[in-house]
Design an enzyme around this catalytic site. Structure first.
Site, PDB file in Angstrom:
ATOM      1  N   ASN A  13      74.919  28.845   7.479  1.00 10.18           N
ATOM      2  CA  ASN A  13      74.924  30.238   7.696  1.00 10.18           C
ATOM      3  C   ASN A  13      74.434  30.489   8.683  1.00 10.18           C
ATOM      4  O   ASN A  13      72.847  31.342   8.118  1.00 10.18           O
ATOM      5  CB  ASN A  13      75.132  31.193   6.828  1.00 10.18           C
ATOM      6  CG  ASN A  13      75.817  33.136   7.499  1.00 10.18           C
ATOM      7  OD1 ASN A  13      75.990  32.575   8.937  1.00 10.18           O
ATOM      8  ND2 ASN A  13      74.913  34.290   7.049  1.00 10.18           N
ATOM      9  N   LYS A  15      73.720  31.927  11.258  1.00 11.99           N
ATOM     10  CA  LYS A  15      73.947  33.763  12.080  1.00 11.99           C
ATOM     11  C   LYS A  15      74.011  33.626  13.257  1.00 11.99           C
ATOM     12  O   LYS A  15      74.747  32.762  14.216  1.00 11.99           O
ATOM     13  CB  LYS A  15      72.913  34.512  10.944  1.00 11.99           C
ATOM     14  CG  LYS A  15      72.723  34.152   9.349  1.00 11.99           C
ATOM     15  CD  LYS A  15      71.657  35.406   9.055  1.00 11.99           C
ATOM     16  CE  LYS A  15      71.250  34.816   7.813  1.00 11.99           C
ATOM     17  NZ  LYS A  15      71.276  36.173   6.611  1.00 11.99           N
ATOM     18  N   HIS A  99      80.613  39.125   4.497  1.00  5.38           N
ATOM     19  CA  HIS A  99      79.073  39.189   4.146  1.00  5.38           C
ATOM     20  C   HIS A  99      78.147  40.699   4.551  1.00  5.38           C
ATOM     21  O   HIS A  99      78.537  41.487   4.992  1.00  5.38           O
ATOM     22  CB  HIS A  99      78.057  38.012   5.053  1.00  5.38           C
ATOM     23  CG  HIS A  99      76.719  37.460   5.450  1.00  5.38           C
ATOM     24  ND1 HIS A  99      75.754  38.400   5.419  1.00  5.38           N
ATOM     25  CD2 HIS A  99      76.418  36.616   4.904  1.00  5.38           C
ATOM     26  CE1 HIS A  99      74.883  38.205   5.911  1.00  5.38           C
ATOM     27  NE2 HIS A  99      74.845  36.913   5.003  1.00  5.38           N
ATOM     28  N   GLU A 101      75.896  41.759   5.595  1.00  3.84           N
ATOM     29  CA  GLU A 101      75.112  41.876   7.403  1.00  3.84           C
ATOM     30  C   GLU A 101      76.452  43.052   8.073  1.00  3.84           C
ATOM     31  O   GLU A 101      76.255  43.707   8.570  1.00  3.84           O
ATOM     32  CB  GLU A 101      74.767  40.577   8.309  1.00  3.84           C
ATOM     33  CG  GLU A 101      73.325  40.301   7.964  1.00  3.84           C
ATOM     34  CD  GLU A 101      72.954  39.156   7.898  1.00  3.84           C
ATOM     35  OE1 GLU A 101      73.177  37.919   8.051  1.00  3.84           O
ATOM     36  OE2 GLU A 101      71.990  38.438   6.804  1.00  3.84           O
ATOM     37  N   GLU A 171      75.500  37.100  -3.495  1.00  3.70           N
ATOM     38  CA  GLU A 171      74.545  37.014  -2.508  1.00  3.70           C
ATOM     39  C   GLU A 171      73.834  38.725  -3.013  1.00  3.70           C
ATOM     40  O   GLU A 171      74.587  39.386  -2.355  1.00  3.70           O
ATOM     41  CB  GLU A 171      75.102  37.038  -0.926  1.00  3.70           C
ATOM     42  CG  GLU A 171      75.968  35.909  -0.699  1.00  3.70           C
ATOM     43  CD  GLU A 171      75.133  35.135   0.642  1.00  3.70           C
ATOM     44  OE1 GLU A 171      74.524  34.226   0.911  1.00  3.70           O
ATOM     45  OE2 GLU A 171      75.768  36.285   1.670  1.00  3.70           O
ATOM     46  N   GLY A 177      67.507  36.750   2.987  1.00  7.72           N
ATOM     47  CA  GLY A 177      66.427  36.749   4.127  1.00  7.72           C
ATOM     48  C   GLY A 177      65.276  37.621   4.044  1.00  7.72           C
ATOM     49  O   GLY A 177      64.573  37.777   5.314  1.00  7.72           O
ATOM     50  N   SER A 217      68.506  33.393  -0.169  1.00  4.02           N
ATOM     51  CA  SER A 217      66.888  32.583   0.026  1.00  4.02           C
ATOM     52  C   SER A 217      66.823  31.394  -1.239  1.00  4.02           C
ATOM     53  O   SER A 217      65.757  30.604  -1.332  1.00  4.02           O
ATOM     54  CB  SER A 217      65.292  33.693  -0.467  1.00  4.02           C
ATOM     55  OG  SER A 217      65.706  35.062   0.391  1.00  4.02           O
TER      56      SER A 217
HETATM   57  C1  PEP Z   1      72.779  33.943   4.139  1.00  2.00           C
HETATM   58  O1  PEP Z   1      72.828  34.728   5.303  1.00  2.00           O
HETATM   59  O2  PEP Z   1      74.138  34.069   2.889  1.00  2.00           O
HETATM   60  C2  PEP Z   1      72.020  34.290   3.305  1.00  2.00           C
HETATM   61  C3  PEP Z   1      72.009  33.887   2.070  1.00  2.00           C
HETATM   62  O3  PEP Z   1      70.927  33.776   3.782  1.00  2.00           O
HETATM   63  P1  PEP Z   1      68.861  33.224   3.732  1.00  2.00           P
HETATM   64  O4  PEP Z   1      69.875  32.079   3.243  1.00  2.00           O
HETATM   65  O5  PEP Z   1      68.660  33.697   4.597  1.00  2.00           O
HETATM   66  O6  PEP Z   1      69.060  34.059   2.951  1.00  2.00           O
END
Ligand code: PEP
Length: 255
Positions: A13, A15, A99, A101, A171, A177, A217
């Site tokens: 992803n 972003k 997501h 976000e 998630e 992040g 992460s």
């Molecule tokens: C995500 O944006 O779905 C995500 C898991 O980000 P990160 O791996 O940076 O935590």
């Protein structure tokens, strides 16, 4: 059931990062660094303006194109939105829906997530449905309640057959992040919890067919341990997908 019978998926992803001009260089670097015959499905979910460049680069590789959101509507007066048909037309196969976000910064509620899932399926896209609890919800002991609600709401009205073609990503918001990863045990337990929910509502056959990913992460160092869990069928990866060498290591860890 043997998880090898399910589709393993490693999805990046990006972003709101990268430029169309950098896509070719990125995919060449990824192709060079990853195994020639990867055993998992590789997906990159990129910002909409980058999709044509990704589709070009992906043509000669194992990369599948993904988007990060779509409209719940088919077409019409929805300024700024992108429909399932538009994404399909560009060769997109997967689309992230719900997501954290989007939920946090765009007020995307579970009803909208459900409408978007319906729209993606009607348009021939594979939805990657994101669910997960915040730090506060976790501390209050609400993780299972919240995740169960999000999964049930997202799948309301989805047929058992259609669900077999969906992907769910657990998630935890506190892990996205932040560099804080759920332990493999925790992540595996929650992916198993989601599979059990699906089993109760849609039956064992369907629950055994749905790919459930972990996101939060995940990186080149922790991927192997997370991906070894029986109920974790792959990863949704933000930060670590921006560096092709790191993303390739995660693809390698998927087996
Ligand atoms: C995500 O944006 O779905 C995500 C898991 O980000 P990160 O791996 O940076 O935590």
């Amino acid at each position: 059931m043997d998880k090898k019978l399910r589709k393993a998926i490693i999805a990046g992803n990006w972003k709101m990062n990268m430029l169309a001009s950098g896509v070719k260089t990125y995919s060449e670097a990824l192709n060079n660094a990853m195994p020639k015959e990867p055993s998992c499905e590789i997906v990159l979910c990129v910002p909409s303006p980058l999709i044509p460049a990704l589709a070009d680069a992906a043509r000669a590789s194992r990369i599948n194109s993904g988007a990060q959101d779509l409209s719940e509507h088919e077409s019409g007066a929805y300024t700024g939105d992108v429909s399932a048909a538009m994404l399909r037309d560009l060769g997109v196969k997967y689309v992230i829906i719900g997501h954290s976000e989007r939920r946090a910064y765009h007020g995307e509620a579970d009803l909208t997530v459900n409408a978007k899932v319906t729209s993606a399926l009607a348009g021939g896209l594979i939805p990657v449905i994101c669910v997960g609890e915040t730090d506060e919800q976790r501390e209050k002991g609400l993780t299972e309640t919240l995740v169960a609600f999000q999964v049930k709401a997202a799948l309301c009205g989805v047929s058992a057959d259609a669900l077999k073609g969906c992907v769910i990503a657990y998630e935890p918001v506190w892990a996205i992040g932040t560099g804080k990863t759920a332990t493999a045990e925790e992540a595996g337990r929650m992916c198993g919890f989601i599979r059990d929910l699906i089993k109760k509502d849609f039956g064992e056959k369907v629950s055994n067919a749905v790919s459930i990913l972990y996101g939060g992460s995940m990186n080149a160092k922790n991927a192997a341990e997370l991906l070894a869990r029986p109920d974790i069928d792959g990863g949704l990866i933000g930060g670590a997908s921006l560096k092709p060498e790191d993303f390739a290591l995660i693809i390698t860890a998927a087996g």
